[in-house]
Design a protein around this motif. Structure first.
Motif, PDB file in Angstrom:
ATOM      1  N   PHE A  78      -5.832   8.306   0.531  1.00 23.61           N
ATOM      2  CA  PHE A  78      -5.741   9.620  -0.099  1.00 23.61           C
ATOM      3  C   PHE A  78      -4.491  10.332   0.422  1.00 23.61           C
ATOM      4  N   GLY A  79      -4.063  11.352  -0.298  1.00 24.20           N
ATOM      5  CA  GLY A  79      -2.875  12.094   0.114  1.00 24.20           C
ATOM      6  C   GLY A  79      -1.689  11.784  -0.775  1.00 24.20           C
ATOM      7  N   ASP A  80      -0.502  11.847  -0.214  1.00 27.02           N
ATOM      8  CA  ASP A  80       0.733  11.584  -0.962  1.00 27.02           C
ATOM      9  C   ASP A  80       0.905  10.076  -1.107  1.00 27.02           C
ATOM     10  N   LEU A  81       0.368   9.520  -2.186  1.00 26.05           N
ATOM     11  CA  LEU A  81       0.340   8.068  -2.347  1.00 26.05           C
ATOM     12  C   LEU A  81       1.719   7.479  -2.602  1.00 26.05           C
ATOM     13  N   GLU A  82       2.593   8.221  -3.248  1.00 24.86           N
ATOM     14  CA  GLU A  82       3.929   7.696  -3.517  1.00 24.86           C
ATOM     15  C   GLU A  82       4.707   7.527  -2.220  1.00 24.86           C
ATOM     16  N   GLU A  83       4.623   8.525  -1.357  1.00 23.54           N
ATOM     17  CA  GLU A  83       5.294   8.429  -0.061  1.00 23.54           C
ATOM     18  C   GLU A  83       4.689   7.297   0.767  1.00 23.54           C
ATOM     19  N   LYS A  84       3.364   7.200   0.748  1.00 23.55           N
ATOM     20  CA  LYS A  84       2.697   6.146   1.513  1.00 23.55           C
ATOM     21  C   LYS A  84       3.046   4.762   0.976  1.00 23.55           C
ATOM     22  N   LYS A  85       3.189   4.658  -0.337  1.00 26.54           N
ATOM     23  CA  LYS A  85       3.584   3.376  -0.932  1.00 26.54           C
ATOM     24  C   LYS A  85       4.980   2.972  -0.464  1.00 26.54           C
ATOM     25  N   ASN A  86       5.897   3.899  -0.484  1.00 26.57           N
ATOM     26  CA  ASN A  86       7.270   3.608  -0.051  1.00 26.57           C
ATOM     27  C   ASN A  86       7.318   3.186   1.409  1.00 26.57           C
ATOM     28  N   MET A  87       6.563   3.869   2.242  1.00 25.59           N
ATOM     29  CA  MET A  87       6.526   3.544   3.668  1.00 25.59           C
ATOM     30  C   MET A  87       5.928   2.158   3.899  1.00 25.59           C
ATOM     31  N   ALA A  88       4.860   1.844   3.154  1.00 27.42           N
ATOM     32  CA  ALA A  88       4.207   0.543   3.320  1.00 27.42           C
ATOM     33  C   ALA A  88       5.125  -0.592   2.875  1.00 27.42           C
ATOM     34  N   CYS A  89       5.806  -0.405   1.747  1.00 30.13           N
ATOM     35  CA  CYS A  89       6.731  -1.432   1.250  1.00 30.13           C
ATOM     36  C   CYS A  89       7.870  -1.676   2.239  1.00 30.13           C
ATOM     37  N   LYS A  90       8.352  -0.601   2.829  1.00 27.37           N
ATOM     38  CA  LYS A  90       9.432  -0.727   3.819  1.00 27.37           C
ATOM     39  C   LYS A  90       8.947  -1.467   5.055  1.00 27.37           C
ATOM     40  N   LYS A  91       7.746  -1.140   5.508  1.00 28.14           N
ATOM     41  CA  LYS A  91       7.197  -1.786   6.701  1.00 28.14           C
ATOM     42  C   LYS A  91       6.961  -3.269   6.461  1.00 28.14           C
ATOM     43  N   LEU A  92       6.555  -3.620   5.235  1.00 27.53           N
ATOM     44  CA  LEU A  92       6.298  -5.008   4.890  1.00 27.53           C
ATOM     45  C   LEU A  92       7.580  -5.785   4.598  1.00 27.53           C
ATOM     46  N   GLY A  93       8.678  -5.073   4.452  1.00 26.48           N
ATOM     47  CA  GLY A  93       9.948  -5.729   4.158  1.00 26.48           C
ATOM     48  C   GLY A  93      10.045  -6.257   2.742  1.00 26.48           C
ATOM     49  N   LEU A  94       9.469  -5.536   1.784  1.00 26.47           N
ATOM     50  CA  LEU A  94       9.457  -5.988   0.396  1.00 26.47           C
ATOM     51  C   LEU A  94      10.747  -5.573  -0.315  1.00 26.47           C
ATOM     52  N   PRO A  95      11.219  -6.394  -1.230  1.00 23.39           N
ATOM     53  CA  PRO A  95      12.435  -6.043  -1.982  1.00 23.39           C
ATOM     54  C   PRO A  95      12.184  -4.848  -2.888  1.00 23.39           C
ATOM     55  N   ARG A  96      13.173  -4.002  -3.032  1.00 26.98           N
ATOM     56  CA  ARG A  96      13.037  -2.816  -3.870  1.00 26.98           C
ATOM     57  C   ARG A  96      13.188  -3.185  -5.343  1.00 26.98           C
ATOM     58  N   GLY A  97      12.531  -2.409  -6.195  1.00 31.10           N
ATOM     59  CA  GLY A  97      12.695  -2.582  -7.628  1.00 31.10           C
ATOM     60  C   GLY A  97      11.756  -3.598  -8.262  1.00 31.10           C
ATOM     61  N   LYS A  98      10.843  -4.160  -7.472  1.00 28.05           N
ATOM     62  CA  LYS A  98       9.888  -5.115  -8.036  1.00 28.05           C
ATOM     63  C   LYS A  98       8.468  -4.583  -7.890  1.00 28.05           C
ATOM     64  N   LYS A  99       7.602  -4.944  -8.841  1.00 33.41           N
ATOM     65  CA  LYS A  99       6.192  -4.608  -8.742  1.00 33.41           C
ATOM     66  C   LYS A  99       5.522  -5.549  -7.749  1.00 33.41           C
ATOM     67  N   VAL A 100       4.443  -5.052  -7.153  1.00 38.45           N
ATOM     68  CA  VAL A 100       3.783  -5.799  -6.077  1.00 38.45           C
ATOM     69  C   VAL A 100       2.356  -6.154  -6.489  1.00 38.45           C
ATOM     70  N   ILE A 101       2.025  -7.437  -6.395  1.00 40.73           N
ATOM     71  CA  ILE A 101       0.667  -7.921  -6.629  1.00 40.73           C
ATOM     72  C   ILE A 101       0.053  -8.279  -5.285  1.00 40.73           C
ATOM     73  N   LEU A 102      -1.111  -7.742  -4.995  1.00 38.57           N
ATOM     74  CA  LEU A 102      -1.866  -8.176  -3.832  1.00 38.57           C
ATOM     75  C   LEU A 102      -2.912  -9.180  -4.293  1.00 38.57           C
ATOM     76  N   TYR A 103      -2.789 -10.438  -3.836  1.00 38.34           N
ATOM     77  CA  TYR A 103      -3.787 -11.455  -4.156  1.00 38.34           C
ATOM     78  C   TYR A 103      -4.685 -11.634  -2.934  1.00 38.34           C
ATOM     79  N   ALA A 104      -5.960 -11.216  -3.059  1.00 41.46           N
ATOM     80  CA  ALA A 104      -6.889 -11.222  -1.932  1.00 41.46           C
ATOM     81  C   ALA A 104      -8.207 -11.870  -2.348  1.00 41.46           C
ATOM     82  N   PRO A 105      -8.268 -13.208  -2.372  1.00 37.72           N
ATOM     83  CA  PRO A 105      -9.507 -13.902  -2.717  1.00 37.72           C
ATOM     84  C   PRO A 105     -10.427 -14.027  -1.505  1.00 37.72           C
ATOM     85  N   THR A 106     -11.698 -14.304  -1.750  1.00 32.78           N
ATOM     86  CA  THR A 106     -12.636 -14.552  -0.666  1.00 32.78           C
ATOM     87  C   THR A 106     -12.739 -16.047  -0.406  1.00 32.78           C
TER      88      THR A 106
END
Length: 418
Positions: A218-246
């Protein structure tokens, strides 16, 4: 040494003739050890012990409760013990006020549970750990279940433990727990059934306050998204899929648990690599990891990433199967795809489900071709439709940005199990 231990454990698990006597002998020794430690220990009202995924990670609701207590209770003299399989990987936590680490199964581990007033745990733990009447064992579990658990499983789908043994273990766990933290009335009903709680136990033990681990969604999700992508070292300008199977109960092997992907990563990278990157997170039971080296830069292995909230926040879409992750992710109101390539087998021979799949907040996909088509037609704005809204309001209505504080305040008021 660890490799030899895993091989021996695998041999025991795969041999029913010796599995049961070995299991009960080990449990007896654990129980004796804890009994002796508990007999000479006095409960410390200002001591809390935390364990997540049987010591595998620093994460989930135990982490959220702990970090909330650091803000206030640490200044009031409360102290904290974290249980890890590899404490050396988390030594930075000892920089926090009043925090120490112990190794799972060590002498310090048993002393921690014997002395701590409050236990905050998110998965099943050792059966020998029975809290005293002046201790509080808060079981937060690790997600609202889609797949059936414990006493609610009615098929022999596990190739390591029998259905009878599993149900007995869950009932024993339910007896030991002081309180089950619940995020919804649906969860309360299912977790009570899974752990074989009586009506009286259900009334006393189920505490509906929401999930602390979801506060960060909850909160400022856009800012949190940017921070998370930076921490993960993801390339800018691409959409992100999280694949999390059991995991699959019938894919346990001598060395752990295997996993079948169900689609072609080569094809994914070739067809979608310019638009998407994938965060690949397998269940912590899965030990036979898929080699992602050929897909570096497009597919990122985040199985060992402790804070799954950062993965949620970074992602534009969740791809899962029968995992509970989609309940939490739904707080973000972003697209969810359910890739159930083995649905009949899973439903009829492994676990079955608590929900009608028609209720799920996204399409159920059965083949890799359908999966590729779904990725091509994703529309984030259209994904949060009326069905998604009803789902969110039914299963996540207690989640919010301050649940951890509510849980801490409630927990510290508890003085007995009943």
């Amino acid at each position: 040494m660890a490799k030899i231990k895993n091989i021996l454990l695998g041999l025991v698990n795969q041999n029913p003739a010796i599995r049961r006597p070995v299991k009960y002998t080990v449990r007896f020794l654990w129980r004796l050890r804890y009994f002796l430690v508990r007999a000479v220990s006095r409960t410390d009202d200002h001591l809390c012990v935390f364990e997540a995924y049987q010591g595998r990670q620093y994460t989930c609701s135990p982490r959220a409760v702990y970090e909330e207590m650091l803000k206030k209770e640490a200044k009031e003299g409360y102290r904290f013990i974290w249980v890890f399989r590899e404490p050396q990987s988390y030594r930075q936590l000892e920089n926090n006020p009043g925090t120490t680490l112990v190794k799972l199964g060590s002498a310090a581990y048993y002393r921690a549970f014997a002395r701590a007033k409050y236990w905050v745990v998110n998965s099943r733990t050792r059966h020998c750990l029975v809290p005293g009447k002046d201790q509080c064992f808060l079981q937060t579990w690790h997600g609202t279940p889609l797949k059936r658990l414990g006493c609610d499983i009615d098929v022999e789908g596990n190739n390591v433990v029998s259905l009878k043994e599993m149900k007995a273990d869950y009932v024993k766990e339910g007896k030991r727990v002081s309180y089950f933290l619940s995020p919804s009335s649906f969860y309360s009903d299912k977790i009570a059934s899974a752990f074989g709680l009586s009506e009286e136990e259900k009334r006393k033990k189920l505490i509906e306050l929401g999930y602390p681990r979801n506060d960060g969604l909850f909160g400022d999700l856009e800012e949190k998204k940017n921070m998370a992508c930076k921490k993960l070292g993801l390339p800018r300008g691409k959409k992100v899929i999280l694949y999390a199977p059991t995991f699959r109960d019938n894919q346990h092997t001598r060395n752990g648990c295997g996993f079948t992907l169900g689609f072609d990563l080569d094809y994914f990278v070739k067809e979608f690599g310019k638009e998407y990157v994938m965060l690949f997170r397998t269940h912590y039971f899965v030990t036979e990891q898929i080699d992602l080296t050929p897909f570096a830069g497009t597919v990122f292995d985040v199985t060992d990433w402790d804070d799954i909230n950062e993965l949620y926040l970074a992602s534009d879409v969740l791809l899962t199967d029968y995992s509970s992750v989609f309940f939490d992710f739904a707080n973000l109101k972003r697209p969810i795809l359910f890739f159930m390539y083995d649905m009949e087998e899973y439903r009829n021979h492994i676990r079955n489900f608590y929900l009608d799949l028609e209720e799920l907040p996204g399409p159920v996909i059965r083949t890799k071709e359908e999966l590729y088509d779904a990725l091509c037609s994703l529309d984030g704005k259209a994904s949060y439709d009326e069905k998604y809204r009803r789902f969110h309001e039914t299963y996540n209505y207690l989640d919010g940005p301050h649940t951890s504080r509510k849980v801490v305040n409630w927990m510290l008021q508890q003085r007995t199990k009943g």
